[in-house]
Design a protein around this motif. Sequence first.
Motif, PDB file in Angstrom:
ATOM      1  N   ALA A  41       0.691  -1.148   0.074  1.00 49.02           N
ATOM      2  CA  ALA A  41      -0.018   0.298  -0.020  1.00 49.02           C
ATOM      3  C   ALA A  41       0.795   1.289   0.089  1.00 49.02           C
ATOM      4  O   ALA A  41       1.867   1.433   0.595  1.00 49.02           O
ATOM      5  CB  ALA A  41      -0.979  -0.119   1.021  1.00 49.02           C
ATOM      6  N   VAL A  42       0.505   2.090  -0.604  1.00 53.18           N
ATOM      7  CA  VAL A  42       0.999   3.441  -0.783  1.00 53.18           C
ATOM      8  C   VAL A  42       0.503   4.158   0.561  1.00 53.18           C
ATOM      9  O   VAL A  42      -0.463   4.098   1.095  1.00 53.18           O
ATOM     10  CB  VAL A  42       0.316   4.437  -1.703  1.00 53.18           C
ATOM     11  N   SER A  43       1.371   4.913   1.315  1.00 61.09           N
ATOM     12  CA  SER A  43       0.909   5.534   2.668  1.00 61.09           C
ATOM     13  C   SER A  43      -0.007   6.578   2.351  1.00 61.09           C
ATOM     14  O   SER A  43       0.432   7.724   1.446  1.00 61.09           O
ATOM     15  CB  SER A  43       2.388   6.139   3.183  1.00 61.09           C
ATOM     16  N   ASN A  44      -0.960   6.667   3.271  1.00 58.99           N
ATOM     17  CA  ASN A  44      -2.014   7.681   3.245  1.00 58.99           C
ATOM     18  C   ASN A  44      -1.386   9.051   3.566  1.00 58.99           C
ATOM     19  O   ASN A  44      -1.908   9.932   3.144  1.00 58.99           O
ATOM     20  CB  ASN A  44      -3.139   7.315   4.227  1.00 58.99           C
TER      21      ASN A  44
HETATM   22  C1  LIG Z   1      -5.303   4.182   3.835  1.00 56.49           C
HETATM   23  O1  LIG Z   1      -6.847   4.737   3.964  1.00 56.49           O
HETATM   24  C2  LIG Z   1      -7.550   3.578   3.540  1.00 56.49           C
HETATM   25  C3  LIG Z   1      -8.961   4.264   3.763  1.00 56.49           C
HETATM   26  O2  LIG Z   1      -9.162   4.680   5.251  1.00 56.49           O
HETATM   27  C4  LIG Z   1      -7.408   2.406   4.355  1.00 56.49           C
HETATM   28  O3  LIG Z   1      -8.352   1.467   3.926  1.00 56.49           O
HETATM   29  C5  LIG Z   1      -5.852   1.808   4.058  1.00 56.49           C
HETATM   30  O4  LIG Z   1      -5.743   0.746   4.789  1.00 56.49           O
HETATM   31  C6  LIG Z   1      -4.920   2.867   4.524  1.00 56.49           C
HETATM   32  N1  LIG Z   1      -3.549   2.479   4.032  1.00 56.49           N
HETATM   33  C7  LIG Z   1      -2.600   2.426   4.658  1.00 56.49           C
HETATM   34  C8  LIG Z   1      -1.168   2.154   4.099  1.00 56.49           C
HETATM   35  O5  LIG Z   1      -2.530   3.383   5.835  1.00 56.49           O
END
Ligand SMILES: *[C@@H]1O[C@H](CO)[C@@H](O)[C@H](O)[C@H]1NC(C)=O
Length: 352
Positions: A41-44
């Motif tokens: 995943a890309v960091s939010n």
């Molecule tokens: C980013 O946010 C989404 C939606 O809130 C969440 O599902 C996801 O796990 C988050 N990703 C990371 C890497 O924190």
Amino acid sequence: MLLSVTVVLLASTLRVEADDTCAHPSVTTYAPIPSGAAGPAVSNATGFRVESFGKGAYLLTDGLYQALFLVANESVIVVDAPPTIGHNMVKGIESVTDLPISHFVYSHAHADHIGAASLLAGPDVTIIAHVETAMELGLVNDSARPAPNVTFTDHFKLEVCNQTLELAYRGPNHQPGNTFIYAPLQKVLMLVDIVYPGWVPFEALGESQNIPGYIKAHDQLLEYDFDHYLGGHLNRAGTREDVVIQKAYMTDLYNNCAEAIRLSAEPPSASNPLSAQTALIAVGQANPGNSWAMFDHYLSDVTAEWCANKTQSQWLGKLAAVDVYAKSHATVMIESLRLDFGVLGPFGVANK
Ligand SMILES: *[C@@H]1O[C@H](CO)[C@@H](O)[C@H](O)[C@H]1NC(C)=O
Ligand SMILES: *[C@@H]1O[C@H](CO)[C@@H](O)[C@H](O)[C@H]1NC(C)=O
Ligand SMILES: *[C@@H]1O[C@H](CO)[C@@H](O)[C@H](O)[C@H]1NC(C)=O
Ligand SMILES: *[C@@H]1O[C@H](CO)[C@@H](O)[C@H](O)[C@H]1NC(C)=O
Ligand SMILES: *[C@@H]1O[C@H](CO)[C@@H](O)[C@H](O)[C@H]1NC(C)=O
Ligand SMILES: *[C@@H]1O[C@H](CO)[C@@H](O)[C@H](O)[C@H]1NC(C)=O
Ligand SMILES: [Zn+2]
């Protein structure tokens, strides 16, 4: 009598009026994305992800687009600057090093991959691109994509202290000028908009301008000794296996579309729903003299759709979004088979 329903959204003053003739915009639901398609995943928090391939080579992605950078002893080499990553190009590089950028390579001319170039360009930056890329940029004069300082025609070896990039032009595919970019020390290979690891290509075979060249590019990639492949799109880097898988998808698509054209040239029968005779006569009777209506029906509703259906039945669940772009890919392949490969079916040499 139409029923009218008024929905009041409590959280806002927005009112949505709906009735059963135009109730909801229809949203297509596609097959789920196979687990192998997505990467880490890309960091939010930052909106980007940086992945090290070792020896100073890094992938920088926002989950939709990809750039590559290499840290040399005293400076950084960057390949591409997608505008969706935008200012995070600078932040992503600064998360690894504070060395300045000295060289910038354009994979190809398209704005969605280099449209943030002007954010990184400067008086001390040398931009390198293929001559065809420079020519394309010269046609549009977009200040977001500065003209290259250095161009090459066949090969260009970029050596900056301890880093090496080998640039090679191997003919037209996605766009004339699209360059094979190889970092031999890290065995990283980048060729943008060709292979989409875990996914089928973007629409219309990645908007490829030359389909025979696009198909051939899969074999050209496999001639390299590489561990990591960057296609410029989506989240994760690919491997050799991803190139082999997409090559198999392209082979099935090619064979299914060729079969559709072949069947369309045969007389109608119970076992052949594709005969052009049946399809064209019906459309011609309904639209006298309208040749384009007949062609559109033959190409889109008959051959491309049959090829799309067959390819989808073979690949659904193996690559992501097979069902999204099956028809788009088949439409492009049918036209390339006819015009590029000369598989003309019922429109071959006539009047024997
Ligand atoms: C980013 O946010 C989404 C939606 O809130 C969440 O599902 C996801 O796990 C988050 N990703 C990371 C890497 O924190
Ligand atoms: C080159 O030097 C940089 C800076 O010291 C280092 O980060 C990188 O790993 C080196 N790469 C190679 C291939 O030696
Ligand atoms: C560049 O960095 C590498 C290791 O990262 C080092 O071995 C080499 O001596 C350095 N070269 C120069 C010219 O500083
Ligand atoms: C590359 O060209 C730009 C625009 O002409 C110029 O500003 C820049 O100094 C050039 N780069 C180098 C390293 O000379
Ligand atoms: C290119 O665009 C710039 C402004 O962005 C303009 O000054 C220049 O005249 C244009 N050049 C050509 C050749 O159209
Ligand atoms: C393709 O599949 C769809 C859905 O199953 C079907 O309705 C359609 O008739 C098929 N088209 C052809 C040309 O076989
Ligand atoms: Zn492109």
